[in-house]
Design a protein around this motif. Structure first.
Motif, mmCIF file in Angstrom:
data_model
loop_
_atom_site.group_PDB
_atom_site.id
_atom_site.type_symbol
_atom_site.label_atom_id
_atom_site.label_comp_id
_atom_site.label_asym_id
_atom_site.label_seq_id
_atom_site.Cartn_x
_atom_site.Cartn_y
_atom_site.Cartn_z
ATOM 1 N N VAL A 277 0.955 -1.299 0.057
ATOM 2 C CA VAL A 277 0.017 0.089 0.078
ATOM 3 C C VAL A 277 0.977 1.152 0.173
ATOM 4 O O VAL A 277 1.528 1.902 1.128
ATOM 5 C CB VAL A 277 -1.078 0.147 1.163
ATOM 6 N N ILE B 13 1.107 4.254 2.542
ATOM 7 C CA ILE B 13 1.547 4.254 3.902
ATOM 8 C C ILE B 13 2.906 4.813 3.919
ATOM 9 O O ILE B 13 3.835 4.497 3.382
ATOM 10 C CB ILE B 13 1.791 2.677 4.517
ATOM 11 N N TYR C 36 -6.125 3.842 1.697
ATOM 12 C CA TYR C 36 -5.591 2.448 2.524
ATOM 13 C C TYR C 36 -6.599 1.829 3.047
ATOM 14 O O TYR C 36 -6.784 0.344 2.742
ATOM 15 C CB TYR C 36 -4.516 3.032 3.537
ATOM 16 N N HIS D 115 -5.242 -4.308 2.397
ATOM 17 C CA HIS D 115 -5.682 -3.928 3.582
ATOM 18 C C HIS D 115 -6.947 -4.964 4.170
ATOM 19 O O HIS D 115 -7.030 -5.456 5.210
ATOM 20 C CB HIS D 115 -6.055 -2.432 3.837
#
Length: 97
Positions: free
Chosen positions: A33, A36, A69, A75
């Protein structure tokens, strides 16, 4: 910057392997991701009675990055595969840093 803090409490039946796998899954998120910016996490040191079992702190450049996210398949997959089976309680907060 948006800081996202997650506090988790595991079920009584959660195994050590499941807990370790959940932590590894968290650590793998930044490579999957891109939103982040920073992630730190770990198991509680049991210094305070009644504390949660695990915490994760994630930093994002913006609220939109945090939302991306939240919607990201990596996630969602991490939650479904590693957290949901052993999750008893979850607390979260997001704030500007």
């Amino acid at each position: 910057m948006v800081r996202h803090i997650v506090l988790l409490r595991w079920t009584e039946t959660a195994t050590e392997q499941q807990k370790q796998d959940a932590e590894k899954a968290f650590h793998s998120l930044p490579e999957k991701v891109s939103q982040i910016q920073k992630l730190v996490c770990g198991a509680d040191l049991a210094l305070t009675p009644g504390a949660h079992d695990f915490a994760a702190v994630l930093d994002f450049a913006s609220a939109d990055d945090w939302r991306a996210y939240q919607a990201h398949e990596a996630h969602k997959a991490m939650i479904a595969e590693y957290l949901a089976p052993i999750l008893a309680e979850r607390s979260v907060i997001q704030f500007d840093v």
